[in-house]
Design an enzyme around this catalytic site. Structure first.
Site, PDB file in Angstrom:
ATOM      1  N   GLN A 116       0.845  -1.198   0.000  1.00  0.00           N
ATOM      2  CA  GLN A 116       0.000   0.000   0.000  1.00  0.00           C
ATOM      3  C   GLN A 116       0.884   1.252   0.000  1.00  0.00           C
ATOM      4  O   GLN A 116       1.215   1.760  -1.052  1.00  0.00           O
ATOM      5  CB  GLN A 116      -0.971  -0.033   1.184  1.00  0.00           C
ATOM      6  CG  GLN A 116      -2.049  -1.100   1.015  1.00  0.00           C
ATOM      7  CD  GLN A 116      -3.114  -1.062   2.112  1.00  0.00           C
ATOM      8  OE1 GLN A 116      -3.291  -0.085   2.818  1.00  0.00           O
ATOM      9  NE2 GLN A 116      -3.839  -2.152   2.254  1.00  0.00           N
ATOM     10  N   GLY A 264      26.838  -9.746  16.305  1.00  0.00           N
ATOM     11  CA  GLY A 264      25.617  -9.384  15.587  1.00  0.00           C
ATOM     12  C   GLY A 264      25.254  -7.915  15.715  1.00  0.00           C
ATOM     13  O   GLY A 264      24.387  -7.423  14.991  1.00  0.00           O
ATOM     14  N   ASN A 265      25.890  -7.207  16.638  1.00  0.00           N
ATOM     15  CA  ASN A 265      25.643  -5.783  16.881  1.00  0.00           C
ATOM     16  C   ASN A 265      24.199  -5.495  17.287  1.00  0.00           C
ATOM     17  O   ASN A 265      23.702  -4.388  17.117  1.00  0.00           O
ATOM     18  CB  ASN A 265      26.007  -4.946  15.644  1.00  0.00           C
ATOM     19  CG  ASN A 265      26.276  -3.496  16.002  1.00  0.00           C
ATOM     20  OD1 ASN A 265      26.878  -3.198  17.027  1.00  0.00           O
ATOM     21  ND2 ASN A 265      25.818  -2.579  15.157  1.00  0.00           N
ATOM     22  N   ASN A 267      23.088  -5.629  20.350  1.00  0.00           N
ATOM     23  CA  ASN A 267      23.065  -5.025  21.674  1.00  0.00           C
ATOM     24  C   ASN A 267      23.882  -3.735  21.690  1.00  0.00           C
ATOM     25  O   ASN A 267      23.382  -2.670  22.056  1.00  0.00           O
ATOM     26  CB  ASN A 267      23.608  -5.999  22.720  1.00  0.00           C
ATOM     27  CG  ASN A 267      23.600  -5.404  24.114  1.00  0.00           C
ATOM     28  OD1 ASN A 267      22.708  -4.653  24.469  1.00  0.00           O
ATOM     29  ND2 ASN A 267      24.607  -5.729  24.917  1.00  0.00           N
ATOM     30  N   GLY A 353      26.547 -16.376  22.845  1.00  0.00           N
ATOM     31  CA  GLY A 353      27.355 -15.796  23.911  1.00  0.00           C
ATOM     32  C   GLY A 353      26.971 -14.365  24.202  1.00  0.00           C
ATOM     33  O   GLY A 353      26.893 -13.938  25.367  1.00  0.00           O
ATOM     34  N   GLU A1266     -11.277   5.294   6.977  1.00  0.00           N
ATOM     35  CA  GLU A1266     -11.337   5.381   8.431  1.00  0.00           C
ATOM     36  C   GLU A1266     -12.366   4.484   9.114  1.00  0.00           C
ATOM     37  O   GLU A1266     -12.097   3.979  10.209  1.00  0.00           O
ATOM     38  CB  GLU A1266     -11.613   6.834   8.836  1.00  0.00           C
ATOM     39  CG  GLU A1266     -10.505   7.781   8.467  1.00  0.00           C
ATOM     40  CD  GLU A1266     -10.856   9.213   8.822  1.00  0.00           C
ATOM     41  OE1 GLU A1266     -10.307   9.732   9.796  1.00  0.00           O
ATOM     42  OE2 GLU A1266     -11.702   9.796   8.109  1.00  0.00           O
TER      43      GLU A1266
END
Length: 1334
Positions: A116, A264-265, A267, A353, A1266
């Site tokens: 959309q 993994g970056n 955090n 880890g 709406e």
């Protein structure tokens, strides 16, 4: 031969193109690299935290160990470019293009009407594509998992699934071979009679493997033949080091003990972005092979700490199938948790880890790992050692026993023993891709052949600063038989052991404590069931109790979309009434559709970041920008003193300062703005601007505080029919109640975006922005700069979602951006980060509704007195208009002879709330329908009985004296009852609830009468401009903006019909104020009605001019007629104008004609609720809508489904949380949950009412954007219906309060199970709550 490679050179591929990059800044994420450096703007930037999936790409890597190529989806917003060495990245542009050949994935989402606004579409495409690269014939479950990390705010997900499920094997398509039909081709699941289809799957091109980009052979050759080299990248603030050996990693960690390890970056990345964390050194050990080793032993498996969560899940799933059942208890529990942890993109990169040492308080895995007796192997310069994950491992928020220099090498997950059982539990605000509220891991071991507890471990997440061990509770159980007496003692002990103050971060403390008890009870039932299976105990778990440990249904069912075929005699060229694809869908799927921030930078362009207030109410003493101006790249700081014209904006009912002048009145008010050469420099500059404040006492935040202090915006409104006071004296019963409805964030996928470009002469400005109302932005900029409007041209190509949120605040921010461009003489771009967007722009109005209702014993409502209090925020914005619409719709479909309504907009010190899809109607109708529900409960009748009895019948007058015929309302009601087989399902639900104690089903059917058009009559006008060029092509311009609702597509259909030419000849470029002036907002579900009539008139003018030429040569072609007209000097350009309806409302006389017509709809929803956790699943929804004769059924059904899903979010999920000092807590998808794929009803059926028309709109259609949103409340009332059943078993009867949204915490506590009732209510006086109820 010596290796001469530069270790600071990155080598990777993007869409088959080789990239060599020298010394990339470690803070550069792939999404910005793609968009800004490579100009690949198909990858969208939306949330910036991996929570929405709009930035999804596919990453491919060669694995030398297995000699295989691994493909996986990832969030480009979390993927550092310097981590991409020897990777191949594929974006939406790399799959296919409109200029060459589109890919099957792109085609199917587009032609199935799954795009959309389109902003989420490339991300959806890439998630599906990555799945197909690993599983060319996926199952439906595979698709659902793959899309679990992608959000869409427009569609409701059904068409996306329908398009992608065509890739499934035929046997898996509907997951049930017994189904009579298949929804994959858009056909009704139970209709083989040639019903019209929304799309035909036979038209789809097959998946062609030859179209896929091959993995670059060069990368394979390097991986196989060259020795890896340590890489170091130096940025402005961070150094990135990527070692290649374990020894080097240990040395680096010893040298930089505070440096985080990033794999993994997921955090560190969000922490740096959102919390401002800074790390001088980051170590990336993704190339250290030892971190990925898997070692199997008879006692269990050692899993490398670097293994991704997806890899761990796959490994454990394999072991569950291979090992004896009694050995895989912990494995199975972890697989269960991993299935819900984050989205697919997150699990593909996040490491085991990293998940452990992040030590999140509400971790999904850590409680299970601790309960399962897992062990960590740690390495440092001091050597290797092992640390058990037990009650001592987690020491505080984000802290563990590990030393700063330690590296987690691997994790040992033991097999379970005979007589040992492990279970995992979680509850989250959303079923998937959401941080958990509470998690638990539980393990029990029995003495052989007995039910005597030998060992027990219970760990919880989400009930403390870290993972919590319930040591005392376990001691109450160990050494005792597992029976009811033992567990009852344990519940009491657990309640005493886990305590949370009201101020605990995250709030919901009573619910969280109740969950700890519920999870233990569920564990008890699991264990009893296992003991019974082993023959250790003889008693079965009671039948009504079994439901407590059965999962909620998950299987999607085929859906029905029913609409009317066009008449057989309609010309094939005439597209009106046909389910045409959104005209931009293919471009959106390929990533070629251009949104505001996709536009190329202008030379010398600056970026602007807004500085907002940190105080709710204070005087501004001083703005000190000296430190900001010293920073590299910062060009200027814009304050209110720089505004050459008006310093405030005017809108009907509002006056608001563009930038704060001398006082701030909410946290998030715009104070000043920093412009710099880059976005990052502007952010750094904004961070050091110092604003000195002097607090003003007594800020107001809540509706209750505003009522107490009489803090209201004027005017206050009241309307009355009949004599309410007298009528109360004549009724059999009177009941008073109230309900609070929370606010709702727009969460459009494209945040507020604008670019202002000075032309350099005569004070002209070109403004490119994402707005519903470009004319208001034009006027605002002109007023702010003190120049005429004819010097400002605003251009809107498309809008990536708006829902009412891109009108007033957009104009204000565009004005600030224009001031910056005016002052610097350079182009300025402003694109808000998601958190800033949510903070600044406001939301749907929270409303407190109070009602007093008088009714007879037969259910007839005689009198109702309703009071509505909305939380408007610190300025009026559109709040008075919202209050007026609330009062105008408070009758809904009910003819209450004596009806009175009061409406007050409360002035508070929160960001101003604004327009949102529905504009007050969802709030007012929830109050009304809740009142009707309470009447039903008081009388012991079903709610549908009361609804039917009080509906308008025959020619009727509203309470403001507008005449209407409710015939189609009753047709919708009767058809919905029939299509939904309501009465038989009601009986089946009653039977189900009688046999199920802790799972309850609920059913509700809700009607709506929704007024269409603007009550302010001047806003109903529209204009259009149509050019025909000599080659016969047509350029169409009109005043509406395309924001996903398909307006441009419908205008194309109108022009095609009126000009009698193929739609392919008609082009719409943009909406701009220099082609169609004085436009009205695209809002109020009136865009097609108004602009369609204007387009129709313009085209009819042109057709009339061409008629003589056509009569002269009736067999000629369109292009020949056009050329002839040109040669005869006939104008081939025409304007169209539609005056619109003369609507009004006279509040003094309390009468008017505020709407052109009404849209009617009815929705029936069924849910199943887990009373112990408050989780629910919408099993089925049936919607019947009267929308006249649909111009485009695919677009209209898409609007219905999307609005319903947004309503479902409003009434059951979405919560805005403010601190006691007025700070918004929920500022992104990690805290604020909109519906995801997992929340769509398992069966969603939509029926457009047949045989309807509408004399008041173009081609007898009706506006639909709406109205249906409120019908999402059918899920709310179905939940409430299920709660009633639970409360009855608890001995509770009569009306009860359940505020909206019916989140799991509210639902669980309302169910009043024994465990919910065990938790004492928090003392609000004991400490300040974490969040307030605004």
């Amino acid at each position: 031969m010596a290796d001469k490679r530069n270790p600071e050179t990155l080598l990777f591929y993007v869409n088959g193109k080789k990239i060599l990059e020298e010394n990339v800044d470690p803070e550069t994420m792939l999404v910005f690299y793609l968009r800004e450096k490579l100009k690949l703007t198909g990858t969208k930037h939306s949330c910036g935290g991996g929570g929405c999936g709009a930035c999804t790409v596919m990453v491919s890597r060669y694995q030398p160990r297995t000699k295989t190529i691994m493909h996986f989806s990832a969030n480009a917003c979390l993927l550092p470019v310097c981590q991409l060495h020897l990777a191949a990245v594929t974006t939406a542009e790399g799959l296919g293009s409109c200029r060459t050949r589109i890919h099957a994935v792109q085609e199917r989402i587009a032609k199935a009407h799954g795009s959309q606004c389109g902003f989420c579409t490339p991300g959806m495409v890439m998630s599906m594509y990555a799945l197909l690269r690993t599983r060319p014939q996926p199952t439906l479950d595979d698709i659902i998992e793959a899309l679990g990390g992608n959000l869409c705010r427009c569609t409701g997900y059904r068409p996306i699934i329908d398009g992608f499920r065509t890739f499934c094997r035929a046997s898996d398509c509907c997951q049930a071979n017994s189904m009579e039909g298949c929804s994959a081709n858009g056909q009704s699941a139970n209709d083989k009679n040639g019903a019209p289809e929304l799309f035909c799957k036979d038209d789809f091109r097959p998946l062609d493997p030859t179209q896929e980009l091959i993995f670059p052979p060069e990368l394979i050759l390097i991986a196989e033949s060259q020795r890896p080299i340590t890489q170091t990248f130096q940025g402005e603030q961070t150094t990135w080091v990527s070692p290649v050996s374990l020894e080097e990693l240990v040395q680096l960690k010893g040298r930089y003990p505070e440096a985080p390890l990033v794999l993994g970056n997921t955090n560190v990345g969000p922490s740096m972005k959102f919390k401002g964390s800074r790390h001088p050194v980051i170590i990336c050990p993704t190339r250290v092979s030892e971190l990925y080793d898997i070692t199997h032993t008879p006692q269990g498996v050692w899993v490398g700490a670097g293994c991704t969560l997806s890899a761990v899940k796959a490994l454990l799933e394999k072991l569950v199938l291979e090992l004896p059942l009694d050995q895989v208890e912990t494995f199975s529990a972890l697989v269960q948790q991993l299935g819900h942890l984050g989205g697919w993109q997150i699990r593909n990169v996040a490491s085991l880890g990293g998940n452990i040492v992040s030590a999140y308080p509400n971790s999904d895995l850590n409680p299970v790992l601790c309960a399962g007796r897992c062990v960590l192997r740690i390495i440092s310069q001091g050597g290797e050692r092992e640390i058990p994950m037990n009650e001592n491992f987690f020491t505080g928020f984000g802290k563990t026993l590990l030393n700063p220099e330690d590296v987690v090498l691997s994790v040992f997950i033991p097999v379970s023993e005979k007589g040992e059982f492990v279970r995992a539990f979680r509850q989250a605000p959303r079923k998937e891709n959401a941080l958990a509220t509470v998690t638990a891991g539980m393990r029990v071991r029995f003495r052989p052949g007995t039910c005597m507890v030998e060992d027990l471990s219970i760990f919880y997440g989400g009930v403390g600063p870290c993972t919590v061990a319930t040591t005392k509770t376990c001691q109450h159980i160990i050494g005792r038989p597992w029976n009811e007496e033992t567990l009852n003692d344990a519940y009491t002990a657990l309640l005493q052991e886990i305590s949370l103050p009201p101020s605990a971060p995250g709030g919901k403390v009573e619910f969280r404590r109740a969950l700890t008890l519920s999870f233990l009870f569920k564990f008890n039932l699991h264990v009893l069931q296992k003991l019974r299976e082993m023959g250790i105990i003889l008693e079965d778990v009671q039948g009504e109790m079994v439901s407590a440990i059965q999962g909620l249904p998950e299987q999607l069912q085929p859906c029905v979309q029913e609409f009317q075929e066009v008449p057989q005699d309609q010309p094939s060229l005439d597209p009106v009434g046909r389910p045409l694809m959104h005209r931009s869908a293919i471009n959106q799927a390929t990533g070629e559709a251009v949104y505001c921030d996709d536009m190329a930078k202008v030379q010398g362009e600056l970026f602007m970041v807004i500085v907002t207030s940190t105080r709710a109410r204070a005087n501004i003493i001083k703005i000190d920008d000296s430190e900001a101006l010293k920073l590299p790249g910062v060009v200027d700081v814009i304050t209110t003193r720089d505004i050459p014209g008006k310093k405030f904006l005017s809108f009907p009912g509002m006056e608001e300062e563009v930038l704060a002048v001398s006082e701030v009145t909410c946290v998030g008010q715009m104070v000043c703005a920093v412009v710099a050469d880059t976005k990052e420099h502007a952010k750094q500059g904004a961070a050091v601007v110092k604003v000195d404040y002097e607090d003003i006492p007594g800020p107001v935040f809540t509706i209750e505080e505003a009522i107490e202090k009489h803090s209201f915006f004027e005017p206050q409104r009241m309307i009355e029919r009949g004599n309410v006071t007298e009528a109360f004296e004549k009724t059999d019963q009177v009941f008073e109640g109230e309900i609070h409805l929370g606010g709702q964030e727009h969460f459009y996928m494209e945040t507020q975006s604008m670019i202002v470009v000075p032309s350099g002469e005569e004070k002209e400005l070109k403004v490119y922005l994402s707005s519903q109302h470009p004319t208001y932005a034009q006027e605002s900029i002109a007023e702010t700069l003190g120049i005429p409007s004819n010097r400002v041209s605003c251009h809107v190509k498309r809008v990536g979602g708006a829902f009412g949120g891109k009108v007033t605040k957009t104009a204000m921010m565009a004005s600030i951006t224009a001031v910056a461009a005016w002052k610097t003489g350079r182009a300025v771009r402003c694109v808000l980060e998601r958190g800033d967007d949510m903070l600044i722009t406001g939301a749907r109005h929270p409303v407190l509704g109070k009602y007093k209702v008088g009714f007879m014993n037969d259910g007839k409502i005689i009198a109702a007195d309703l009071q509505y209090y909305s939380n408007a925020g610190h300025t009026a914005d559109e709040s008075i208009l919202v209050i007026e619409k609330i009062l105008l719709h408070m009758d809904n479909v009910y003819n209450i002879p004596n009806l009175r309504g009061w409406g007050m907009a409360c002035k508070t010190n929160l960001p101003s709330n604004t327009a949102f899809r529905g504009f007050g109607v969802p709030q007012t109708l929830l109050v009304v329908e809740n009142m009707v529900n309470d009447v039903a409960i008081k009388l012991g009748r079903t709610a549908e009985e009361i609804r039917e009895k009080n509906m308008y019948k025959g020619q009727s007058l509203t309470h403001y004296k507008m005449e209407f015929d409710p015939q189609n309302l009753h047709r919708c009601w009767d058809e919905c009852l029939e299509k939904a087989t309501y009465h038989s399902r009601r009986a089946a639900i009653t039977k189900f609830n009688e046999g199920s104690r802790y799972k309850k089903k609920g059913l509700a059917i809700i009607p709506i009468k929704y007024g269409i058009a603007f009550t302010e009559g001047f806003l109903n006008q529209a204009a259009a401009l149509v050019h025909i060029y000599k080659d016969g092509s047509v350029l169409l311009s009109h005043g509406g903006t395309e924001m996903g609702q398909g307006l441009h597509t419908k205008m194309q259909q109108v022009a095609s019909r009126e000009l009698r030419i193929p739609a392919s000849l008609i082009h719409i470029s943009e909406t701009s104020t220099n082609t169609v002036p004085n436009t009205c907002p695209s809002a109020a579900s009136f865009g097609t009605d108004a602009n369609g009539m204007a387009v129709k008139e313009a085209c009819q003018k042109l057709r009339r001019r061409l008629e003589p030429i056509i009569k002269e040569n009736p067999k000629g072609t369109w292009s020949s007629w056009i050329m002839k007209a040109f040669l005869q000097k006939i104008s081939l350009s025409a304007t169209g104008f539609y005056r619109g309806h003369d609507l009004y409302m006279n509040w003094e006389k309390q009468e008017g004609q505020p709407y052109a017509y009404f849209v009617y709809g009815v929705c029936c929803s069924e849910v199943e609720v887990d009373c112990l956790t408050g989780d629910y699943r919408t099993l089925r929804t049936d919607i019947v809508v009267d929308m006249g004769k649909s111009i485009n059924p695919s677009i209209d059904i898409g609007q219905i489904e999307g609005a319903f899903t947004q309503g479902l979010g409003l009434f059951t999920m979405e919560e805005l949380k403010f601190s006691p000092s007025g700070v918004l807590h929920t500022r992104g998808p990690s805290q604020y949950k909109i519906p995801a794929l997992c929340d769509m009803p398992l069966q969603l059926n939509v029926h457009l009412l047949a045989g309807s028309g509408n004399a008041h709109a173009i081609y007898s259609s009706k506006g639909i954007g709406e109205p249906v949103l409120f019908l999402g409340s059918s899920v709310f009332f179905a939940i409430k219906d299920a709660v009633v059943a639970s409360r009855q078993e608890a001995g509770l009867s009569g009306p009860f309060r359940l505020d909206s949204p019916a989140t799991p915490d509210r639902t669980c506590l309302a169910c009043a199970t024994r465990f919910a009732q065990m938790v004492p209510a928090s003392d609000p006086e004991s400490s300040q709550p974490w969040a307030i109820h605004v």
